[in-house]
Motif scaffolding. Sequence first.
Motif, PDB file in Angstrom:
ATOM      1  N   ALA A 187       0.944  -1.218  -0.183  1.00 17.61           N
ATOM      2  CA  ALA A 187      -0.031   0.154   0.081  1.00 17.61           C
ATOM      3  C   ALA A 187       0.758   1.111  -0.069  1.00 17.61           C
ATOM      4  O   ALA A 187       0.446   2.245  -0.507  1.00 17.61           O
ATOM      5  CB  ALA A 187      -0.788   0.058   1.323  1.00 17.61           C
ATOM      6  N   GLN A 188       1.978   1.092   0.787  1.00 20.60           N
ATOM      7  CA  GLN A 188       2.919   2.373   0.827  1.00 20.60           C
ATOM      8  C   GLN A 188       3.251   2.653  -0.615  1.00 20.60           C
ATOM      9  O   GLN A 188       3.467   3.831  -1.020  1.00 20.60           O
ATOM     10  CB  GLN A 188       4.228   1.948   1.758  1.00 20.60           C
ATOM     11  CG  GLN A 188       3.656   2.158   3.123  1.00 20.60           C
ATOM     12  CD  GLN A 188       4.689   1.340   3.962  1.00 20.60           C
ATOM     13  OE1 GLN A 188       5.786   1.296   3.637  1.00 20.60           O
ATOM     14  NE2 GLN A 188       4.578   1.391   5.483  1.00 20.60           N
ATOM     15  N   GLU A 189       4.049   1.567  -1.222  1.00 17.31           N
ATOM     16  CA  GLU A 189       4.445   1.691  -2.594  1.00 17.31           C
ATOM     17  C   GLU A 189       3.361   2.329  -3.553  1.00 17.31           C
ATOM     18  O   GLU A 189       3.898   2.990  -4.598  1.00 17.31           O
ATOM     19  CB  GLU A 189       4.909   0.282  -2.983  1.00 17.31           C
ATOM     20  CG  GLU A 189       6.238  -0.243  -2.226  1.00 17.31           C
ATOM     21  CD  GLU A 189       6.561  -1.626  -2.651  1.00 17.31           C
ATOM     22  OE1 GLU A 189       5.889  -2.234  -3.534  1.00 17.31           O
ATOM     23  OE2 GLU A 189       7.701  -1.790  -2.371  1.00 17.31           O
ATOM     24  N   GLN A 190       2.282   1.672  -3.421  1.00 11.14           N
ATOM     25  CA  GLN A 190       1.180   2.259  -4.485  1.00 11.14           C
ATOM     26  C   GLN A 190       0.726   3.648  -4.265  1.00 11.14           C
ATOM     27  O   GLN A 190       0.765   4.257  -5.156  1.00 11.14           O
ATOM     28  CB  GLN A 190      -0.071   1.267  -4.351  1.00 11.14           C
ATOM     29  CG  GLN A 190      -0.047  -0.315  -4.666  1.00 11.14           C
ATOM     30  CD  GLN A 190       0.138  -0.337  -6.276  1.00 11.14           C
ATOM     31  OE1 GLN A 190       1.140  -0.783  -6.715  1.00 11.14           O
ATOM     32  NE2 GLN A 190      -0.717   0.122  -6.979  1.00 11.14           N
ATOM     33  N   PHE A 191       0.705   3.898  -3.074  1.00  6.43           N
ATOM     34  CA  PHE A 191       0.279   5.051  -2.773  1.00  6.43           C
ATOM     35  C   PHE A 191       1.351   6.284  -3.139  1.00  6.43           C
ATOM     36  O   PHE A 191       1.404   7.261  -3.947  1.00  6.43           O
ATOM     37  CB  PHE A 191       0.255   5.540  -1.244  1.00  6.43           C
ATOM     38  CG  PHE A 191       0.117   7.076  -0.687  1.00  6.43           C
ATOM     39  CD1 PHE A 191      -1.290   7.466  -0.640  1.00  6.43           C
ATOM     40  CD2 PHE A 191       0.972   7.766  -0.574  1.00  6.43           C
ATOM     41  CE1 PHE A 191      -1.413   8.911  -0.470  1.00  6.43           C
ATOM     42  CE2 PHE A 191       0.804   9.101   0.003  1.00  6.43           C
ATOM     43  CZ  PHE A 191      -0.538   9.633  -0.069  1.00  6.43           C
ATOM     44  N   GLY A 192       2.913   5.857  -2.943  1.00  7.19           N
ATOM     45  CA  GLY A 192       4.012   6.681  -3.519  1.00  7.19           C
ATOM     46  C   GLY A 192       4.004   6.775  -5.146  1.00  7.19           C
ATOM     47  O   GLY A 192       4.249   7.788  -5.575  1.00  7.19           O
ATOM     48  N   GLU A 193       3.761   5.733  -5.495  1.00  2.00           N
ATOM     49  CA  GLU A 193       3.742   5.669  -7.179  1.00  2.00           C
ATOM     50  C   GLU A 193       2.609   6.504  -7.656  1.00  2.00           C
ATOM     51  O   GLU A 193       3.039   7.464  -8.534  1.00  2.00           O
ATOM     52  CB  GLU A 193       3.694   4.295  -7.725  1.00  2.00           C
ATOM     53  CG  GLU A 193       4.910   3.303  -7.374  1.00  2.00           C
ATOM     54  CD  GLU A 193       4.567   1.933  -8.006  1.00  2.00           C
ATOM     55  OE1 GLU A 193       3.399   1.603  -8.459  1.00  2.00           O
ATOM     56  OE2 GLU A 193       5.311   0.858  -7.784  1.00  2.00           O
ATOM     57  N   LEU A 194       1.310   6.513  -7.144  1.00  2.00           N
ATOM     58  CA  LEU A 194       0.499   7.496  -7.539  1.00  2.00           C
ATOM     59  C   LEU A 194       0.545   9.086  -7.343  1.00  2.00           C
ATOM     60  O   LEU A 194       0.421   9.901  -8.132  1.00  2.00           O
ATOM     61  CB  LEU A 194      -0.896   6.971  -6.944  1.00  2.00           C
ATOM     62  CG  LEU A 194      -1.540   5.908  -7.445  1.00  2.00           C
ATOM     63  CD1 LEU A 194      -2.667   5.245  -6.426  1.00  2.00           C
ATOM     64  CD2 LEU A 194      -2.088   5.831  -8.716  1.00  2.00           C
TER      65      LEU A 194
END
Length: 203
Positions: A187-194
Amino acid sequence: MSAMRFFVNSILACFALAASMATGSLLQAAEPAPQPEAASLTTPEQRLDALFLDLKKERDENKARELADRIRLEWQESGSATVNLLMQSADKAIADDKKPVALDILDQVIVLAPSYVEGWNRRATVHYQMGNYRKSMSDIYRVLAIEPRHFGAIAGMATMLETAGKNELAMRAWQQFLDIYPSDRKAQEQFGELAERLAGSRT
């Protein structure tokens, strides 16, 4: 109403519902009481509240995953031997790639136990796997009406939003997820990428 407009309106309704329920939970928790260990609590609601409190505070990824697994186990227990058996049958149908059969079984689960959160969540997942995003989103709305902290349903919502190109709404969904389960690496990675993608599109 177009399918896309319905899709986005359903998402906004999910956010509004989860936000209003979260606010109500915060108001009820204005006078915090000492929290005993989750295992010593007697009702599912008490155990879940204690587990979610621990999950929000836990920064170790592995320990948080164990807490999340315990929360999922609490959600899976319906309190009905019939419903539990039907859920096992649905899982077998899914594993055998018989998704229409699984949907029929899950329809029965929802009729028998309309307040059982995992019946709605499992059906949302099957609809998503079959490409029925509108129906999946409708079931996610019902999941969050019962349990606004359902991080699995929120992750599904975020994934569908991103697939639909609604990146800002997807980022909001991942933020909502992280407010509940802050140490989840994906979730951290997805949030950061977005966040990076949206920042780049504005420059």
